[in-house]
Design an enzyme around this catalytic site. Structure first.
Site, short mmCIF file in Angstrom:
data_model
loop_
_atom_site.label_atom_id
_atom_site.label_comp_id
_atom_site.label_asym_id
_atom_site.label_seq_id
_atom_site.Cartn_x
_atom_site.Cartn_y
_atom_site.Cartn_z
N HIS A 101 1.01 -1.37 0.02
CA HIS A 101 -0.03 0.03 0.02
C HIS A 101 0.80 1.30 -0.06
O HIS A 101 1.93 1.20 0.44
CB HIS A 101 -0.90 0.03 1.25
N HIS A 103 0.81 5.11 1.34
CA HIS A 103 0.20 6.12 2.23
C HIS A 103 0.13 7.46 1.36
O HIS A 103 1.16 7.85 0.81
CB HIS A 103 1.02 6.28 3.45
P1 AMP Z 1 1.84 0.23 7.53
O1 AMP Z 1 2.26 0.46 8.74
O2 AMP Z 1 2.40 1.03 6.44
O3 AMP Z 1 1.55 -1.15 7.09
O4 AMP Z 1 0.37 0.89 7.50
C1 AMP Z 1 -0.94 0.34 7.76
C2 AMP Z 1 -1.94 1.22 7.70
O5 AMP Z 1 -3.27 0.81 7.66
C3 AMP Z 1 -2.09 2.05 8.71
O6 AMP Z 1 -1.78 3.42 8.88
C4 AMP Z 1 -3.63 1.74 9.47
O7 AMP Z 1 -4.02 2.83 10.37
C5 AMP Z 1 -4.14 1.63 8.43
N1 AMP Z 1 -5.31 0.23 8.55
C6 AMP Z 1 -5.32 -1.12 9.13
N2 AMP Z 1 -6.43 -1.56 8.99
C7 AMP Z 1 -7.45 -0.56 8.33
C8 AMP Z 1 -8.56 -0.94 8.02
N3 AMP Z 1 -9.35 -1.72 8.36
N4 AMP Z 1 -9.08 0.29 7.40
C9 AMP Z 1 -8.29 1.29 7.08
N5 AMP Z 1 -7.03 1.31 7.47
C10 AMP Z 1 -6.61 0.61 7.92
#
Ligand code: AMP
Ligand code: ZN
Length: 136
Positions: A101, A103
């Site tokens: 993903h 950000h």
């Molecule tokens: P990372 O640390 O780069 O893997 O980022 C994961 C991101 O996913 C974090 O910013 C979380 O807040 C976000 N996240 C996790 N679960 C969900 C969800 N169900 N819906 C939206 N965002 C999510």
């Protein structure tokens, strides 16, 4: 391929509802549910790739195209002052969900976030050695 036990596969493919700001055949862009700032969004491919290195090159290029368009929409609509693109690969780099993903983090003057790193001060010799390790 979609992975049934992956939350981002399920969100990207619409099996779990999300706050979607953009969708096409290959990607979905959703609002992060733990946002760093107002409008923090995530670009998710609908196919499962663990990280950037597991993705075919054309898909990675497509992800950047989607990120650019969504980032521009966020800045315009939310009147942001700037925006960080962040893309974590591996737990050491802060990746918590093992589905690629990007950000999109809109930034506002004095928003109190600290996304940047602390710089270090290597010697010329150390920098040269790093260069040799990468290019040698
Ligand atoms: P990372 O640390 O780069 O893997 O980022 C994961 C991101 O996913 C974090 O910013 C979380 O807040 C976000 N996240 C996790 N679960 C969900 C969800 N169900 N819906 C939206 N965002 C999510
Ligand atoms: Zn997945």
């Amino acid at each position: 391929m979609k992975k049934d036990d992956c939350i981002f596969c399920r969100i990207a493919n619409g099996e779990i509802p999300s706050r979607t700001i953009y969708e096409d055949t290959d990607f979905r862009v959703i609002l992060d549910n733990g946002p760093a700032t107002r409008g923090h969004a995530l670009v998710l491919p609908k196919e499962h790739y663990e990280n950037l290195f597991a993705m075919p090159e054309d898909k990675a290029a497509q992800a950047m195209k989607v990120a650019r368009a969504a980032a521009s929409q966020l800045v315009d609509k939310l009147h942001a002052d700037g925006l960080n693109l962040v893309q974590n690969n591996g737990t050491a780099a802060g990746q918590t969900v093992q589905h690629f993903h990007i950000h999109l983090i809109p930034r506002y003057e004095n928003d109190g976030q600290h996304i940047l790193w602390s710089p270090s001060s290597p010697t010329d010799k150390e920098l040269d050695e790093t260069l040799r390790s990468i290019t040698g």
